[in-house]
Design an enzyme around this catalytic site. Sequence first.
Site, short mmCIF file in Angstrom:
data_model
loop_
_atom_site.label_atom_id
_atom_site.label_comp_id
_atom_site.label_asym_id
_atom_site.label_seq_id
_atom_site.Cartn_x
_atom_site.Cartn_y
_atom_site.Cartn_z
CB SER A 148 6.75 5.09 -3.86
OG SER A 148 6.14 4.32 -4.85
CE1 TYR A 162 1.85 6.04 -1.92
CE2 TYR A 162 2.52 5.56 -4.30
CZ TYR A 162 2.49 5.47 -2.91
OH TYR A 162 3.84 4.63 -2.52
#
Length: 262
Positions: A148, A162
């Site tokens: 990401s 995350y």
Amino acid sequence: MDTTNLFRLDGRVALITGGSRGIGRMIAAGFIAQGARVYISSRKADACFETANGLGANCTALPQDVSTVAGCKALAAQLAEHERKLDILVNNAGAAWGESFETFPEKGWDKVMDLNVKSPFFLTQALHQALKAAASADTPAKVINITSIDGLRLNPWETYSYHASKSALIYLTKRMAARLVHDHINVTSIAPGAFASEMNKAARDHGEVIAQGIPARRIGVDEDMAGTAIYLASRAGNYVVGETIAVDGGLVHGALGTSIDA
């Protein structure tokens, strides 16, 4: 130099975790269009079978929860019932958790780190022999980790596990690549920006607003993700090892002060 079939995947076998929806489904559709035989896995069996049916005869569902080492080994065993080798593994299954620093829970840490970091490592380990069986110096096998842009820069939300998990996976990609290249297995990663998905509801539900903060002035579409994955999986990407490609419309490298979650 023959570039006629540079991006084709004819005769190649791919396994994509988290393949029933979102980015995983985009990649699965792209691989199938280039001639690959694709297996998709997800925790929800009904969704997995529904997507496989929708993608046609060259897509097979292998439902499994890969958040545990046992689940990773079970998926490898399922694949072995169908294939003796694996050309392409896409570690896409992932999770996110957002909560304030003061109340962020252990379960929000463990769930995300287990699925986003532990799973790619142990699934690749479980499939190591199948990947080696497909690999050669001229045609390396491929492992593509879906990371990401939040592993490359901060977003303004309190997604502690995350952020940590995606940064870790980018460096795990490098470490795995350094080892597995000796087995003719290339490990790389794709760091998506704003793509409409269940995980990125902001891009899904407010794409036009989100696009204003992206230098390319749009969110990502299926072809953007599929094209990058096809490049890395195909002969075109045979000399790429350990790299992370940001697919984000310029957000990481072309913008200041934006706030788009991936």
